[in-house]
Scaffold this motif. Structure first.
Motif, PDB file in Angstrom:
ATOM      1  N   GLY A 164       0.820  -1.204   0.000  1.00 14.56           N
ATOM      2  CA  GLY A 164       0.000   0.000   0.000  1.00 14.56           C
ATOM      3  C   GLY A 164       0.852   1.251   0.000  1.00 14.56           C
ATOM      4  N   TYR A 165       1.959   1.221   0.742  1.00 15.43           N
ATOM      5  CA  TYR A 165       2.853   2.375   0.806  1.00 15.43           C
ATOM      6  C   TYR A 165       3.452   2.664  -0.567  1.00 15.43           C
ATOM      7  N   ILE A 166       3.988   1.620  -1.220  1.00 11.95           N
ATOM      8  CA  ILE A 166       4.670   1.859  -2.492  1.00 11.95           C
ATOM      9  C   ILE A 166       3.666   2.231  -3.579  1.00 11.95           C
ATOM     10  N   ASP A 167       2.430   1.777  -3.463  1.00 11.69           N
ATOM     11  CA  ASP A 167       1.411   2.162  -4.433  1.00 11.69           C
ATOM     12  C   ASP A 167       1.160   3.668  -4.361  1.00 11.69           C
ATOM     13  N   ALA A 168       1.018   4.181  -3.134  1.00 13.15           N
ATOM     14  CA  ALA A 168       0.813   5.626  -2.967  1.00 13.15           C
ATOM     15  C   ALA A 168       2.067   6.400  -3.366  1.00 13.15           C
ATOM     16  N   PHE A 169       3.223   5.860  -3.037  1.00 13.23           N
ATOM     17  CA  PHE A 169       4.500   6.492  -3.391  1.00 13.23           C
ATOM     18  C   PHE A 169       4.630   6.601  -4.911  1.00 13.23           C
ATOM     19  N   SER A 170       4.341   5.518  -5.618  1.00 17.07           N
ATOM     20  CA  SER A 170       4.459   5.513  -7.079  1.00 17.07           C
ATOM     21  C   SER A 170       3.538   6.547  -7.705  1.00 17.07           C
ATOM     22  N   GLY A 171       2.309   6.633  -7.186  1.00 12.64           N
ATOM     23  CA  GLY A 171       1.376   7.611  -7.730  1.00 12.64           C
ATOM     24  C   GLY A 171       1.892   9.029  -7.593  1.00 12.64           C
ATOM     25  N   SER A 172       2.451   9.362  -6.441  1.00 11.63           N
ATOM     26  CA  SER A 172       2.983  10.709  -6.229  1.00 11.63           C
ATOM     27  C   SER A 172       4.189  10.969  -7.129  1.00 11.63           C
ATOM     28  N   MET A 173       5.046   9.949  -7.310  1.00 15.76           N
ATOM     29  CA  MET A 173       6.218  10.119  -8.166  1.00 15.76           C
ATOM     30  C   MET A 173       5.812  10.360  -9.616  1.00 15.76           C
ATOM     31  N   VAL A 174       4.834   9.619 -10.101  1.00 15.05           N
ATOM     32  CA  VAL A 174       4.385   9.792 -11.482  1.00 15.05           C
ATOM     33  C   VAL A 174       3.786  11.185 -11.675  1.00 15.05           C
ATOM     34  N   THR A 175       2.961  11.621 -10.726  1.00 16.03           N
ATOM     35  CA  THR A 175       2.338  12.937 -10.823  1.00 16.03           C
ATOM     36  C   THR A 175       3.390  14.036 -10.890  1.00 16.03           C
ATOM     37  N   GLU A 176       4.383  13.963 -10.008  1.00 12.62           N
ATOM     38  CA  GLU A 176       5.440  14.976  -9.991  1.00 12.62           C
ATOM     39  C   GLU A 176       6.299  14.887 -11.248  1.00 12.62           C
ATOM     40  N   PHE A 177       6.596  13.686 -11.695  1.00 16.29           N
ATOM     41  CA  PHE A 177       7.419  13.512 -12.890  1.00 16.29           C
ATOM     42  C   PHE A 177       6.754  14.175 -14.100  1.00 16.29           C
ATOM     43  N   LEU A 178       5.468  13.924 -14.290  1.00 16.21           N
ATOM     44  CA  LEU A 178       4.763  14.483 -15.439  1.00 16.21           C
ATOM     45  C   LEU A 178       4.662  15.998 -15.344  1.00 16.21           C
ATOM     46  N   ALA A 179       4.427  16.508 -14.133  1.00 20.27           N
ATOM     47  CA  ALA A 179       4.335  17.960 -13.958  1.00 20.27           C
ATOM     48  C   ALA A 179       5.682  18.618 -14.234  1.00 20.27           C
ATOM     49  N   GLU A 180       6.761  18.010 -13.736  1.00 18.09           N
ATOM     50  CA  GLU A 180       8.095  18.562 -13.970  1.00 18.09           C
ATOM     51  C   GLU A 180       8.464  18.475 -15.442  1.00 18.09           C
ATOM     52  N   ARG A 181       8.068  17.394 -16.091  1.00 15.54           N
ATOM     53  CA  ARG A 181       8.373  17.267 -17.515  1.00 15.54           C
ATOM     54  C   ARG A 181       7.668  18.349 -18.323  1.00 15.54           C
ATOM     55  N   ASP A 182       6.423  18.653 -17.946  1.00 14.29           N
ATOM     56  CA  ASP A 182       5.702  19.733 -18.629  1.00 14.29           C
ATOM     57  C   ASP A 182       6.404  21.069 -18.423  1.00 14.29           C
ATOM     58  N   ARG A 183       6.854  21.313 -17.197  1.00 17.75           N
ATOM     59  CA  ARG A 183       7.561  22.572 -16.916  1.00 17.75           C
ATOM     60  C   ARG A 183       8.868  22.635 -17.700  1.00 17.75           C
ATOM     61  N   TRP A 184       9.561  21.501 -17.729  1.00 19.01           N
ATOM     62  CA  TRP A 184      10.869  21.454 -18.374  1.00 19.01           C
ATOM     63  C   TRP A 184      10.757  21.656 -19.880  1.00 19.01           C
ATOM     64  N   ILE A 185       9.779  20.998 -20.479  1.00 19.62           N
ATOM     65  CA  ILE A 185       9.627  21.070 -21.933  1.00 19.62           C
ATOM     66  C   ILE A 185       9.384  22.496 -22.396  1.00 19.62           C
ATOM     67  N   THR A 186       8.676  23.268 -21.580  1.00 18.27           N
ATOM     68  CA  THR A 186       8.335  24.635 -21.981  1.00 18.27           C
ATOM     69  C   THR A 186       9.396  25.651 -21.574  1.00 18.27           C
ATOM     70  N   SER A 187      10.445  25.213 -20.939  1.00 16.29           N
ATOM     71  CA  SER A 187      11.446  26.157 -20.443  1.00 16.29           C
ATOM     72  C   SER A 187      12.509  26.436 -21.494  1.00 16.29           C
ATOM     73  N   ALA A 188      13.139  27.587 -21.369  1.00 12.41           N
ATOM     74  CA  ALA A 188      14.228  27.951 -22.274  1.00 12.41           C
ATOM     75  C   ALA A 188      15.410  27.003 -22.101  1.00 12.41           C
ATOM     76  N   ALA A 189      15.610  26.535 -20.875  1.00 13.48           N
ATOM     77  CA  ALA A 189      16.720  25.615 -20.629  1.00 13.48           C
ATOM     78  C   ALA A 189      16.528  24.325 -21.415  1.00 13.48           C
ATOM     79  N   ALA A 190      15.279  23.857 -21.492  1.00 13.67           N
ATOM     80  CA  ALA A 190      15.004  22.642 -22.254  1.00 13.67           C
ATOM     81  C   ALA A 190      15.268  22.866 -23.729  1.00 13.67           C
ATOM     82  N   ALA A 191      14.911  24.031 -24.238  1.00 14.00           N
ATOM     83  CA  ALA A 191      15.154  24.338 -25.656  1.00 14.00           C
ATOM     84  C   ALA A 191      16.650  24.332 -25.951  1.00 14.00           C
ATOM     85  N   ARG A 192      17.435  24.908 -25.051  1.00 13.48           N
ATOM     86  CA  ARG A 192      18.886  24.896 -25.246  1.00 13.48           C
ATOM     87  C   ARG A 192      19.426  23.467 -25.185  1.00 13.48           C
TER      88      ARG A 192
END
Length: 434
Positions: A164-192
């Motif tokens: 149960g712990y790792i199930d909740a942990f995985s969900g939070s990691m996926v949510t943060e990963f996708l949100a960070e990827r969206d931020r990164w893709i739109t950033s100037a640093a990602a373009a460089r």
């Protein structure tokens, strides 16, 4: 600090002890995370969790090399595995406590994985490997610490709670990963970063457009640099040091591309493709290493200089503590080529040096003397002056080394010289295990 009283049946968690020397001073997690866990279960179980977290990180990098790349990436991953083990221990001992299943340390690593280009499927596989290692550690401890009358039930309950712990942990990691990827893709640093990766991959690019994205003129002559830290830190520190090193070598403009939180690729525009004459540069911090390529003009020179810096970085990492703080490809290119296939290099050294490849300090002194003897055109007096030894000592060492080799140094001189250089620069990386 006296631990709290855990839930009924979970008292065994307070008896967890590390096998090795880990203490709270070796923790990768934040002091706040460590202190919070100690307040619940005490210090010794925390030391156990620190040990387990280190083993989890080691296993994950062995199975998924993309997470590796030196001490900095290892420590970033260890923060996540260790803090997650600490959090799981608290939640197992105190099921009613209101704590998120994911730690800030794990989220920090998640965000770095995005910036380093590690795919989500690898992150999820790493979580599964970590969960397997954590569960095995808890269940093994449970089996040894819980009485035979209830051990089977307790192991089943612990297994379910960890799932149960790792199930909740995985969900939070996926949510943060996708949100960070969206931020990164739109950033100037990602373009460089994307433009740089296209150049390094040899893709066709429009030079003027790429220069505009990078804010850096690709038509000029470039000197590439790679900087990395042995522990996660501020990328701005690496950028500052890289710029100072490039400016000291004549760069009038610089480009820096962070690779996670503990590495940086950089380039400097210099006047021409002749070897730049270094000017005094600020000293490099003991925890930071620098690798340099050779100057090269245009897009091809940009790419080639980086490839050379990458080879210098690889050699420095292989050399470990033997490496200097700045490794310049101009100075180690021959050794870098000889060590391109490290297994073949190791076999070559062992074959050419025989007993002289032993890693003891006495044999190391013989190798150093013999190497200088070859480099000083077999002048015993010159070697004696260089190594601050008596002439008789030099002569004795050369004779002893020849006896161990089974032939005079004039035979297979090139091969002998190359093997001695590899042993001097790379040490244990090419010397047979004792």
């Amino acid at each position: 600090m006296t631990p709290q009283r855990p839930a009924a049946g979970r008292e065994w968690l307070l008896d967890l002890k590390p096998r090795g020397p880990d203490t709270t001073s070796t923790a990768a997690s934040s002091p706040a995370t460590v202190a919070e866990t100690i307040s619940h279960v005490g210090e010794t179980p925390v030391c156990w969790a620190i040990e387990v977290g280190r083993e989890m990180a080691t296993t994950i990098i062995r199975e998924i090399p993309a997470f590796g790349g030196g001490e900095g990436p290892f420590q970033t991953l260890r923060k996540g595995t260790e803090s997650s083990t600490l959090r799981a221990m608290v939640l197992l001992a105190f099921p009613d406590v209101q704590l998120s299943p994911i730690t800030e340390e794990a989220l920090e690593g998640d965000r770095e994985f995005v910036r380093r280009g590690i795919a989500l499927d690898k992150v999820l596989r790493g979580i599964r490997l970590g969960h397997a290692g954590m569960a095995q550690a808890f269940l093994t401890a449970c089996e040894s610490l819980v009485g035979p009358d209830r051990v089977a039930d307790e192991m089943k309950a612990v297994s379910e709670d960890l799932f149960g712990y790792i199930d909740a942990f995985s969900g939070s990691m996926v949510t943060e990963f996708l949100a960070e990827r969206d931020r990164w893709i739109t950033s100037a640093a990602a373009a460089r970063a994307e433009t740089v990766n296209q150049i390094l991959a040899g893709d066709e690019i429009e030079v003027r457009a790429a220069s505009s994205v990078l804010g850096y003129d690709l038509d000029r002559c470039h000197l590439a640099l790679i900087a990395w830290a042995n522990s996660p830190g501020e990328v701005s520190d690496l950028e500052r040091i890289a710029e100072a090193q490039l400016r000291a070598r004549g760069a009038t403009a610089t480009l820096a591309v962070p690779i996670g939180s503990s590495a940086l690729w950089a380039w400097g525009s210099i006047a021409n493709d002749a070897d730049p004459a270094p000017q005094p540069a600020p000293p490099v911090h003991a925890d930071i290493r620098i690798a340099l390529g050779l100057p090269g003009r245009g897009v091809d020179g940009f790419r080639r200089s980086h490839e050379q810096a990458t080879r210098a970085e690889r050699l420095a990492r292989l050399a470990g503590d033997r490496a200097t703080r700045v490794t310049d490809y101009a100075e180690i290119s021959a050794i870098a080529m000889l060590a391109e296939d490290i297994d073949s290099a190791r076999n070559f050294v062992e074959r050419e040096l025989g007993p002289l490849a032993d890693s003891t300090s006495q044999v190391s002194a013989l190798r150093e003397t013999l190497l200088q003897y070859l480099e000083q055109e077999r002048s015993i007096s010159t070697v004696a002056t260089y190594l601050h030894l008596a002439r008789g000592t030099v002569a004795y060492r050369v004779k002893k080394a020849e006896a161990m080799l089974g032939h005079e140094v004039g035979q297979r001189r090139f091969e002998l010289h190359a093997a001695l250089l590899l042993a001097q620069v790379l040490g244990d990386a090419v010397l047979p295990e004792s």
